[in-house]
Design an enzyme around this catalytic site. Structure first.
Site, PDB file in Angstrom:
ATOM      1  N   GLY A  10       0.825  -1.205   0.000  1.00  0.00           N
ATOM      2  CA  GLY A  10       0.000   0.000   0.000  1.00  0.00           C
ATOM      3  C   GLY A  10       0.859   1.253   0.000  1.00  0.00           C
ATOM      4  O   GLY A  10       2.089   1.192  -0.126  1.00  0.00           O
ATOM      5  N   VAL A  57      -5.513 -11.232   4.904  1.00  0.00           N
ATOM      6  CA  VAL A  57      -5.431 -11.412   6.361  1.00  0.00           C
ATOM      7  C   VAL A  57      -6.771 -11.768   7.007  1.00  0.00           C
ATOM      8  O   VAL A  57      -6.806 -12.052   8.208  1.00  0.00           O
ATOM      9  CB  VAL A  57      -4.827 -10.164   7.068  1.00  0.00           C
ATOM     10  CG1 VAL A  57      -3.397  -9.930   6.630  1.00  0.00           C
ATOM     11  CG2 VAL A  57      -5.697  -8.926   6.875  1.00  0.00           C
ATOM     12  N   LEU A  72      -0.440  -3.076   8.718  1.00  0.00           N
ATOM     13  CA  LEU A  72      -1.027  -1.938   7.996  1.00  0.00           C
ATOM     14  C   LEU A  72      -2.125  -2.396   7.048  1.00  0.00           C
ATOM     15  O   LEU A  72      -2.636  -1.592   6.260  1.00  0.00           O
ATOM     16  CB  LEU A  72       0.071  -1.206   7.191  1.00  0.00           C
ATOM     17  CG  LEU A  72       0.950  -0.219   7.946  1.00  0.00           C
ATOM     18  CD1 LEU A  72       1.918  -0.937   8.875  1.00  0.00           C
ATOM     19  CD2 LEU A  72       1.744   0.653   6.992  1.00  0.00           C
ATOM     20  N   LYS A  90     -14.048  -6.960   8.684  1.00  0.00           N
ATOM     21  CA  LYS A  90     -13.362  -8.263   8.811  1.00  0.00           C
ATOM     22  C   LYS A  90     -11.854  -8.084   8.694  1.00  0.00           C
ATOM     23  O   LYS A  90     -11.084  -8.699   9.433  1.00  0.00           O
ATOM     24  CB  LYS A  90     -13.819  -9.209   7.703  1.00  0.00           C
ATOM     25  CG  LYS A  90     -15.133  -9.879   7.956  1.00  0.00           C
ATOM     26  CD  LYS A  90     -15.366 -10.871   6.814  1.00  0.00           C
ATOM     27  CE  LYS A  90     -16.676 -11.578   6.946  1.00  0.00           C
ATOM     28  NZ  LYS A  90     -17.046 -12.247   5.703  1.00  0.00           N
ATOM     29  N   THR A  91     -11.436  -7.266   7.742  1.00  0.00           N
ATOM     30  CA  THR A  91      -9.992  -7.053   7.550  1.00  0.00           C
ATOM     31  C   THR A  91      -9.387  -6.453   8.806  1.00  0.00           C
ATOM     32  O   THR A  91      -8.344  -6.898   9.292  1.00  0.00           O
ATOM     33  CB  THR A  91      -9.740  -6.134   6.342  1.00  0.00           C
ATOM     34  OG1 THR A  91     -10.160  -6.813   5.163  1.00  0.00           O
ATOM     35  CG2 THR A  91      -8.269  -5.779   6.218  1.00  0.00           C
ATOM     36  N   ALA A 113      -1.231  -0.430  13.005  1.00  0.00           N
ATOM     37  CA  ALA A 113      -1.575   0.870  12.411  1.00  0.00           C
ATOM     38  C   ALA A 113      -3.026   1.176  12.736  1.00  0.00           C
ATOM     39  O   ALA A 113      -3.937   0.734  12.052  1.00  0.00           O
ATOM     40  CB  ALA A 113      -1.351   0.840  10.901  1.00  0.00           C
ATOM     41  N   TYR A 144     -14.949   1.284   9.468  1.00  0.00           N
ATOM     42  CA  TYR A 144     -13.515   1.572   9.641  1.00  0.00           C
ATOM     43  C   TYR A 144     -13.225   2.002  11.081  1.00  0.00           C
ATOM     44  O   TYR A 144     -12.355   1.430  11.747  1.00  0.00           O
ATOM     45  CB  TYR A 144     -13.123   2.677   8.666  1.00  0.00           C
ATOM     46  CG  TYR A 144     -11.655   3.050   8.660  1.00  0.00           C
ATOM     47  CD1 TYR A 144     -10.696   2.182   8.135  1.00  0.00           C
ATOM     48  CD2 TYR A 144     -11.230   4.280   9.155  1.00  0.00           C
ATOM     49  CE1 TYR A 144      -9.343   2.541   8.101  1.00  0.00           C
ATOM     50  CE2 TYR A 144      -9.890   4.644   9.126  1.00  0.00           C
ATOM     51  CZ  TYR A 144      -8.949   3.773   8.599  1.00  0.00           C
ATOM     52  OH  TYR A 144      -7.619   4.134   8.574  1.00  0.00           O
TER      53      TYR A 144
HETATM   54  P1  NAD Z   1      -3.501   1.629   1.492  1.00  0.00           P
HETATM   55  O1  NAD Z   1      -4.885   1.258   1.109  1.00  0.00           O
HETATM   56  O2  NAD Z   1      -2.627   2.219   0.457  1.00  0.00           O
HETATM   57  O3  NAD Z   1      -2.750   0.365   2.129  1.00  0.00           O
HETATM   58  C1  NAD Z   1      -3.416  -0.704   2.736  1.00  0.00           C
HETATM   59  C2  NAD Z   1      -2.828  -1.988   2.177  1.00  0.00           C
HETATM   60  O4  NAD Z   1      -3.455  -3.104   2.816  1.00  0.00           O
HETATM   61  C3  NAD Z   1      -3.075  -2.147   0.666  1.00  0.00           C
HETATM   62  O5  NAD Z   1      -1.874  -2.515   0.017  1.00  0.00           O
HETATM   63  C4  NAD Z   1      -4.117  -3.254   0.583  1.00  0.00           C
HETATM   64  O6  NAD Z   1      -4.028  -3.987  -0.629  1.00  0.00           O
HETATM   65  C5  NAD Z   1      -3.790  -4.067   1.820  1.00  0.00           C
HETATM   66  N1  NAD Z   1      -4.953  -4.840   2.289  1.00  0.00           N
HETATM   67  C6  NAD Z   1      -6.229  -4.400   2.451  1.00  0.00           C
HETATM   68  N2  NAD Z   1      -7.010  -5.411   2.871  1.00  0.00           N
HETATM   69  C7  NAD Z   1      -6.205  -6.512   2.987  1.00  0.00           C
HETATM   70  C8  NAD Z   1      -6.430  -7.862   3.355  1.00  0.00           C
HETATM   71  N3  NAD Z   1      -7.656  -8.300   3.701  1.00  0.00           N
HETATM   72  N4  NAD Z   1      -5.377  -8.709   3.355  1.00  0.00           N
HETATM   73  C9  NAD Z   1      -4.140  -8.293   2.993  1.00  0.00           C
HETATM   74  N5  NAD Z   1      -3.866  -7.025   2.615  1.00  0.00           N
HETATM   75  C10 NAD Z   1      -4.898  -6.148   2.616  1.00  0.00           C
HETATM   76  O7  NAD Z   1      -3.623   2.614   2.749  1.00  0.00           O
HETATM   77  P2  NAD Z   1      -2.502   3.416   3.541  1.00  0.00           P
HETATM   78  O8  NAD Z   1      -2.857   4.833   3.478  1.00  0.00           O
HETATM   79  O9  NAD Z   1      -1.153   2.983   3.149  1.00  0.00           O
HETATM   80  O10 NAD Z   1      -2.804   2.922   5.032  1.00  0.00           O
HETATM   81  C11 NAD Z   1      -2.036   1.901   5.641  1.00  0.00           C
HETATM   82  C12 NAD Z   1      -2.528   1.678   7.066  1.00  0.00           C
HETATM   83  O11 NAD Z   1      -2.394   2.886   7.825  1.00  0.00           O
HETATM   84  C13 NAD Z   1      -3.993   1.263   7.157  1.00  0.00           C
HETATM   85  O12 NAD Z   1      -4.129   0.287   8.159  1.00  0.00           O
HETATM   86  C14 NAD Z   1      -4.701   2.522   7.559  1.00  0.00           C
HETATM   87  O13 NAD Z   1      -5.862   2.261   8.298  1.00  0.00           O
HETATM   88  C15 NAD Z   1      -3.642   3.225   8.400  1.00  0.00           C
HETATM   89  N6  NAD Z   1      -3.832   4.687   8.391  1.00  0.00           N
HETATM   90  C16 NAD Z   1      -3.516   5.418   7.278  1.00  0.00           C
HETATM   91  C17 NAD Z   1      -3.734   6.788   7.278  1.00  0.00           C
HETATM   92  C18 NAD Z   1      -3.403   7.663   6.092  1.00  0.00           C
HETATM   93  O14 NAD Z   1      -3.642   8.866   6.135  1.00  0.00           O
HETATM   94  N7  NAD Z   1      -2.813   7.147   5.027  1.00  0.00           N
HETATM   95  C19 NAD Z   1      -4.291   7.405   8.408  1.00  0.00           C
HETATM   96  C20 NAD Z   1      -4.620   6.618   9.499  1.00  0.00           C
HETATM   97  C21 NAD Z   1      -4.376   5.261   9.489  1.00  0.00           C
END
Ligand code: NAD
Ligand code: UDP
Length: 310
Positions: A10, A57, A72, A90-91, A113, A144
């Site tokens: 991600g 996951v 993450l 679920k995720t 995260a 979420y």
């Molecule tokens: P993103 O969507 O780019 O990354 C999430 C990754 O998780 C993706 O690569 C996706 O393919 C993978 N994923 C999703 N469901 C999955 C599953 N069931 N099994 C395996 N992989 C799975 O988002 P991001 O911005 O990089 O966020 C990463 C983490 O940080 C997340 O947990 C998000 O909640 C947390 N977060 C991000 C922000 C932000 O501003 N970017 C803010 C708060 C929290």
């Protein structure tokens, strides 16, 4: 060490994988590519110590020899996590449970995260970690927000009952290169719209605020949280405390891109938080961490990266 990064393909995860490899760790990047992409880590394939594992996951994960786990894996953009809310829940919940099980099998240290969304539409400013939040449990963001809150519960319960070393990062809005163009988040939208000459879609009056953290700062915070030796008093906010209205962000993007795109007001989404700003005293005090990239500089780098792809 062998470090598992779930959600490593991600936006944030791909930068974290890069950083961990630079620090000399072996990295297993686990992802189902649902909101991330292989393209985000294609430059890491072939780097010694890097391995890509396609897994979901929501099912159990088996892997031996893991020293540390960053979780993450979860869609993070409102449009993406609301598209299939039950899967998001679920995720977040089952995914965290499965990865905590994996941590227990391996005796691995774990960083979760979590998110500023656990504070919901906060009534306390700035948000400190001891604030319990103000979340609508049945609204469109709940899959979420409540999913991440339940995941935090699992983290702390597992730490208490199994003696696992679990740390929780509450991440505030993070931006930078490799944000998905089409995931609907505000920085990705405004930058693309400005560069394409389309209208900047401002939801509501644009008086709602966010605090934007550049991705390299966030990754530094995650690494320090993982590396911290000692017991933490609870979750740790990671974000940039400089607070901007969304309209200010739109104007800054227009200025930095030199774009003459108009700003077009569109309806404010349901339950959109009015104000958001982290109190980072805990991260400053315990981790010696604070962001170093101001918004104008980080946006400049993000715009340059998006331009380079066009
Ligand atoms: P993103 O969507 O780019 O990354 C999430 C990754 O998780 C993706 O690569 C996706 O393919 C993978 N994923 C999703 N469901 C999955 C599953 N069931 N099994 C395996 N992989 C799975 O988002 P991001 O911005 O990089 O966020 C990463 C983490 O940080 C997340 O947990 C998000 O909640 C947390 N977060 C991000 C922000 C932000 O501003 N970017 C803010 C708060 C929290
Ligand atoms: N937003 C906006 N225009 C867009 C996308 C988002 O005005 O094209 C607003 C959104 O309503 C919210 C803020 O920008 O107030 C941040 O939205 P984002 O989806 O990036 O993340 P959130 O913090 O809401 O999870």
């Amino acid at each position: 060490m062998l470090v598992l990064v779930a959600g490593g393909a991600g936006f944030i995860g791909s930068h974290l994988c890069e950083r961990l490899l630079t620090d000399g760790h072996a990295v297993v990047c686990l992802d189902d590519f649902s909101t991330g992409s292989r393209l985000n880590v294609v430059h890491l394939e072939g780097v010694p110590g890097f391995e890509l594992l396609e897994r979901d996951v929501t099912g159990s994960v088996e892997l031996l020899g893991v020293d540390r786990i960053f979780n993450l894996a979860c869609p993070a953009a409102p449009a993406r996590y609301q598209a299939d809310p039950v899967r998001t829940w679920k995720t977040s919940v089952l995914g965290t449970m499965h990865l905590l099980d994996l941590a227990a099998v391996n005796g691995a240290r774990f960083v979760q995260a979590s998110t500023s969304e656990v504070y919901g539409d906060p009534q306390v400013h700035p948000q400190r970690e001891d604030y319990w939040g103000h979340v609508n449990p049945i609204g469109p963001r709940a899959c979420y927000d409540e999913g991440k809150r339940a995941a935090e519960t699992l983290c702390f319960d597992t730490a208490r009952t199994k003696g696992l070393d679990v740390r929780v990062a509450r991440i505030f809005n993070t931006y930078g290169p490799r944000m998905a163009r089409d995931d609907g988040r505000v920085v990705a939208n405004f930058v693309a719209q400005a560069l394409e000459g389309g209208a900047l879609t401002l939801y509501g009056a644009g008086s709602q605020t966010r605090s934007f953290c550049y991705v390299s700062d966030l990754v530094e915070g995650l690494v320090r949280l993982m590396d911290y030796e000692g017991a933490l008093p609870g979750p740790v906010n990671l974000g940039n405390p400089a607070e901007f209205t969304v309209r200010e962000l739109a104007e800054l993007v227009l200025e930095l891109t030199g774009s003459s795109s108009p700003i077009e007001v569109q309806p404010l989404p349901v339950d959109d938080p009015v104000r958001r700003c982290p109190d980072i005293t805990r991260a400053r005090t315990l981790l010696g961490w604070e962001p170093s990239v101001p918004l104008v500089q980080g946006l400049g780098r993000t715009i340059a990266a998006v331009r380079a792809l066009r």
